[in-house]
Motif scaffolding. Structure first.
Motif, short mmCIF file in Angstrom:
data_model
loop_
_atom_site.label_atom_id
_atom_site.label_comp_id
_atom_site.label_asym_id
_atom_site.label_seq_id
_atom_site.Cartn_x
_atom_site.Cartn_y
_atom_site.Cartn_z
N SER A 95 0.83 -1.25 -0.18
CA SER A 95 0.15 -0.13 -0.06
C SER A 95 0.82 1.15 0.18
CB SER A 95 -0.84 0.09 1.18
OG SER A 95 0.08 0.04 2.37
N ASP A 96 0.44 2.37 -0.38
CA ASP A 96 0.94 3.69 -0.12
C ASP A 96 1.78 3.82 1.30
OD1 ASP A 96 0.58 4.15 -2.78
OD2 ASP A 96 -0.98 5.47 -2.48
N ARG B 221 4.71 1.24 1.81
CA ARG B 221 5.71 1.12 1.02
C ARG B 221 7.08 1.74 1.62
NH1 ARG B 221 5.64 0.23 -4.02
NH2 ARG B 221 3.50 0.65 -4.19
#
Length: 158
Positions: A135-136, A139
């Protein structure tokens, strides 16, 4: 806060089902297929935890002010075989999943610690590469560990 780390076992399946539901809810309401997947998750857990193809680590809140055994964070690794290649000479592969920390316990280093434990599990199982979908928010943790972008996934090589 203080935390203890342990591997989940079959007796934890109810808690793991709740964790998975909370994790999936982060991505929005469950549609029919999501509810079906969640409904099949208990069988997957029982088979994987008892058969050795799945390991899940838990970070539990501990200390004087904590509800004993309250799960704060989790992560898992699934083991599988692929045809041997130059990247995976023995064909052993590992996939990191279910990385989830409850909001009240974020920014405590729990995900990084769990990721290290999962990587140790994979290395001990003879896997040369770890894969995951990031996921953002996740990361930066994976990049700091050494994961690199690889198509739609990230990989870490031992």
């Amino acid at each position: 806060m203080m935390y203890t780390f342990r591997k989940a076992g079959p007796r934890d399946i109810e808690d793991l089902l709740r964790l998975r539901a909370d994790f999936m809810a982060c991505f929005g309401p469950l549609d029919k297929r999501g509810r079906e997947a969640l409904g099949n998750y208990g069988e997957f857990l029982l088979e994987g935890l008892t058969g050795g193809s799945f390991v899940q680590w838990l970070a539990e809140n501990s200390g004087e002010l904590a509800a004993e055994g309250q799960i704060a964070a989790t992560g898992s690794v699934s083991f599988y075989r692929l045809p041997p290649t130059s990247r995976r000479p023995n064909g052993r592969a590992a996939y990191i999943g279910n990385m989830f920390t409850y909001p009240a316990h974020r920014n405590q280093g729990l995900a990084a610690k769990i990721l290290r434990l999962l990587a140790q599990e994979a290395r001990a199982a003879g896997c040369g590469v770890l894969s995951l979908h990031a996921s953002d928010k996740g990361r930066p943790i994976y990049e700091a560990f050494g994961f690199e972008a690889a198509q739609d996934m990230m990989e870490y090589r031992f």
